[in-house]
Design a protein around this motif. Sequence first.
Motif: not given
Length: 403
Positions: A140-142, A129-133, A90-94, A82-87
């Motif tokens: 891939t971001g939001v 992540a043990f959670n694919d979604l 929009m576009w995700g880490i790839g 979730v911390q990665i998602i916060r940072n």
Amino acid sequence: MIITVFFANERAALLGFMAGLLLVLNKKYGLFYALKKAYNSSKLKPVIICSCLASTLAGVYLIYLIRPRSFEGRFFIYSNTVQIIRNHFMWGIGPGKFESVYNLYQSQYFKVHNIQGHEWQIADNVGVAFNDLLQLFCETGVIGFVFMVIGIGIMARNYKNMTWENSSLPAIGLICSFLSVIVVSLFSYPLQNFVIMLYVVILVSLLSKNTKISLPFRSITFKANRLVCAFAGFGSIGLLTGVLIYLGENQVKWKNMVFKSQEPAIALQQYRDLYPALQDNGYFLYNYGSEMAADKYYLEGRHMLAQAKKYMMDPDVLIYSGDCFLGLNDNKQAEKEYLSAYYMVPKKLLSQYALMQYYHAVKNDDKANGWAEKIIKSELIVYSEDELEIKNQAARFLTRSCN
């Protein structure tokens, strides 16, 4: 299959099986409708709500009891994800970058928080992540996550519009299978498995075959012979592809073992020959770089390990990278790599041993002795011969230092 699911002791598979079975039985017997009708006509709605909540909590507790440490570990992984998602909202880490990014956040977590807290015992080297979604959102971001939710929503709406009388049994089975995989993906990583991912693609393809764009939620029907042929064809392709991937991965592992058993000069030349074909394979780059570091080709090893970090990130990569920097007399960067490896998975003794050796090499005996004492006092979460040997070496090192 039912016996296998129960005896495999896999919670996610059990939940997926139960969800799929419940979805099929609901279409056959109208379970959800009957429950809704009973709720609307009942005068004891608070009792029903409390009973459902109590049943849910009891089920969660039972799942927790199967593997308590794994259950807690997954929640720790979710919090860091979730911390990665916060940072990168929009576009995700790839796509495919989770394995090369997550452990850096875990390392940062332990740098900030108490290293002796409960989390250090459950933290481990993490590649999924043990959670694919959640992992999809992370990579891939939001935007990618929204498209995934829309797709699941379409399938759920299709399921809702189906009836046992007007829809074919294969169609109901297909859509229930798809939704059960989604349920599993909330607690595990089935979509990271190529064969399961191909299976989901087949399901979606078959479900969308007779679905017009203008009527995306209408009931779906299939002819049995076409369905069997489609599954046989796609299944054969999936099996062949899976076998090829398995053989390819094992060929790389086999070659790495063969290289390590040969003379260093011959092994390194073979790594160089394979590099053009495998320069995007993180595990190959790691083995190449670690071999370079072990044979004191520090400059080339540092370069290979820097490339490996783009595809994977774990304490071993950082330890060998630290060895390369130390060999190149870049002590500050070497210390940084060793410390990052330690904070990444604090319970791993190898990174502590690397720090002990590093401080001994730079003549900082106080810190070297401190890390030796820490290794000796460390609790072994999982007993192994390698970790026991590290403890013994640390004890011998401390004895020599004291004498």
